[in-house]
Design an enzyme around this catalytic site. Structure first.
Site, PDB file in Angstrom:
ATOM      1  N   CYS A 142     -10.549  -4.594   1.083  1.00  0.00           N
ATOM      2  CA  CYS A 142     -11.647  -3.615   1.057  1.00  0.00           C
ATOM      3  C   CYS A 142     -12.555  -3.889  -0.143  1.00  0.00           C
ATOM      4  CB  CYS A 142     -11.088  -2.192   1.005  1.00  0.00           C
ATOM      5  SG  CYS A 142     -10.511  -1.683  -0.627  1.00  0.00           S
ATOM      6  N   GLU A 146       0.509   5.431   0.403  1.00  0.00           N
ATOM      7  CA  GLU A 146      -0.379   6.497   0.873  1.00  0.00           C
ATOM      8  C   GLU A 146       0.086   7.857   0.352  1.00  0.00           C
ATOM      9  OE1 GLU A 146      -0.658   5.912   5.132  1.00  0.00           O
ATOM     10  OE2 GLU A 146      -1.855   4.081   4.828  1.00  0.00           O
ATOM     11  N   GLU A 191      -3.369  -4.621  -2.562  1.00  0.00           N
ATOM     12  CA  GLU A 191      -3.936  -5.575  -3.519  1.00  0.00           C
ATOM     13  C   GLU A 191      -4.066  -4.951  -4.907  1.00  0.00           C
ATOM     14  OE1 GLU A 191      -4.967  -4.735  -0.516  1.00  0.00           O
ATOM     15  OE2 GLU A 191      -6.422  -6.165   0.294  1.00  0.00           O
ATOM     16  N   ASN A 203       0.829  -1.211   0.000  1.00  0.00           N
ATOM     17  CA  ASN A 203       0.000   0.000   0.000  1.00  0.00           C
ATOM     18  C   ASN A 203       0.863   1.260   0.000  1.00  0.00           C
ATOM     19  OD1 ASN A 203       0.564  -0.838   2.703  1.00  0.00           O
ATOM     20  ND2 ASN A 203      -1.100   0.397   3.509  1.00  0.00           N
ATOM     21  N   CYS A 256     -11.125  -3.201  -3.687  1.00  0.00           N
ATOM     22  CA  CYS A 256     -10.174  -4.224  -4.141  1.00  0.00           C
ATOM     23  C   CYS A 256     -10.910  -5.488  -4.556  1.00  0.00           C
ATOM     24  CB  CYS A 256      -9.153  -4.540  -3.044  1.00  0.00           C
ATOM     25  SG  CYS A 256      -7.921  -3.240  -2.825  1.00  0.00           S
TER      26      CYS A 256
HETATM   27  N1  THU Z   1      -5.181  -1.237   2.987  1.00  0.00           N
HETATM   28  C1  THU Z   1      -4.672  -2.116   2.079  1.00  0.00           C
HETATM   29  O1  THU Z   1      -3.617  -1.900   1.478  1.00  0.00           O
HETATM   30  N2  THU Z   1      -5.359  -3.270   1.856  1.00  0.00           N
HETATM   31  C2  THU Z   1      -6.467  -3.645   2.530  1.00  0.00           C
HETATM   32  O2  THU Z   1      -6.986  -4.714   2.290  1.00  0.00           O
HETATM   33  C3  THU Z   1      -7.065  -2.750   3.527  1.00  0.00           C
HETATM   34  C4  THU Z   1      -6.417  -1.430   3.695  1.00  0.00           C
HETATM   35  C5  THU Z   1      -4.412  -0.036   3.263  1.00  0.00           C
HETATM   36  C6  THU Z   1      -5.001   1.260   2.814  1.00  0.00           C
HETATM   37  C7  THU Z   1      -4.324   2.237   3.738  1.00  0.00           C
HETATM   38  O3  THU Z   1      -3.043   2.556   3.222  1.00  0.00           O
HETATM   39  C8  THU Z   1      -4.125   1.451   5.019  1.00  0.00           C
HETATM   40  O4  THU Z   1      -4.237   0.093   4.663  1.00  0.00           O
HETATM   41  C9  THU Z   1      -5.117   1.781   6.119  1.00  0.00           C
HETATM   42  O5  THU Z   1      -6.404   1.668   5.658  1.00  0.00           O
END
Ligand code: THU
Length: 160
Positions: free
Chosen positions: A112, A64, A75, A62, A115
Site C-alpha cells: 500500500c 488487525e 511490511e 499484518n 508502506c
Molecule cells: N495488507 C498488508 O499487510 N500489506 C499490504 O501490502 C496490503 C494490505 C493488509 C492490511 C489488512 O490487514 C489486510 O491486508 C487487508 O487490507
C-alpha cells in the site's frame, strides 16, 4: 508546457525456482510469516521478510484490530521491528506474500502507499537501495529500489 514521462522497471519471474537462493529463502520466510497474521476482519494474511545488511532476516505479519485503523500491514510491522531492534542495519531486500483461503495469491500482492512511503524513508536512512520482492504463486515481481514504486515521493522536508 512540457509533457514529462516517468518510466519504472521491474523484473518478473514465473516461479520461485528462477530466484537466487537468497531471494528464494526470503520469499519462503515471507510466506511462512503470513502464518502469524491476525486477520479476523479481512482474512487476508500477509507476511513480510526483510534481509538486513549482515544477512539476518526479520519478519512481520499484518495485525488487525476491531478499532479499524489501529491495525498494521505486514511490511510496516516488519520494518518497524527491524528499525527497533537493528537500527544500524540497512534493509537490503523486503519480500512480501499474501495468503487467501489458505493459498498463496496467484498475482503478487503489492504494498500500500503508506508502506511504500515508510520503505522509502528506511531506504534513505540505510544509504542503499532497498529491493522489494512481491511473491505470488504464478508470478514474482522484483523492484530493485523503492523509487520505482513511488515516483515523486514526498521528501521535501529533508531539503530544508
Ligand atoms: N495488507 C498488508 O499487510 N500489506 C499490504 O501490502 C496490503 C494490505 C493488509 C492490511 C489488512 O490487514 C489486510 O491486508 C487487508 O487490507
Amino acid at each position: 508546457m512540457n509533457i514529462k514521462e516517468i518510466h519504472i522497471r521491474y523484473s518478473e519471474y514465473d516461479s520461485q525456482e528462477q530466484l537466487s537462493p537468497e531471494d528464494r529463502e526470503l520469499a519462503l520466510a515471507a510466506i511462512r510469516a503470513a502464518g502469524n497474521a491476525y486477520t479476523p476482519y479481512s482474512h487476508f494474511n500477509v507476511g513480510a521478510a526483510i534481509r538486513l545488511s549482515g544477512g539476518e532476516i526479520v519478519t512481520g505479519a499484518n495485525q488487525e484490530n476491531m478499532a479499524f485503523p489501529s491495525g498494521l500491514c505486514a511490511e510496516r510491522t516488519a520494518m518497524f521491528h527491524a528499525a527497533s531492534h537493528h537500527p544500524d542495519k540497512a534493509m537490503e531486500t523486503l519480500a512480501l506474500a499474501a495468503i487467501q483461503d489458505g493459498k498463496l495469491c496467484p498475482v503478487p500482492a503489492t504494498p500500500c502507499g503508506a508502506c511504500r512511503q515508510v520503505m522509502a524513508e528506511y531506504q534513505s536512512r540505510g544509504g542503499r537501495p532497498m529491493e522489494i520482492l512481491m511473491v505470488g504463486a504464478e508470478k514474482i515481481w522484483k523492484f530493485s529500489r523503492v523509487d520505482d514504486m513511488l515516483p515523486l515521493i514526498f521528501d521535501s522536508l529533508k531539503n530544508k
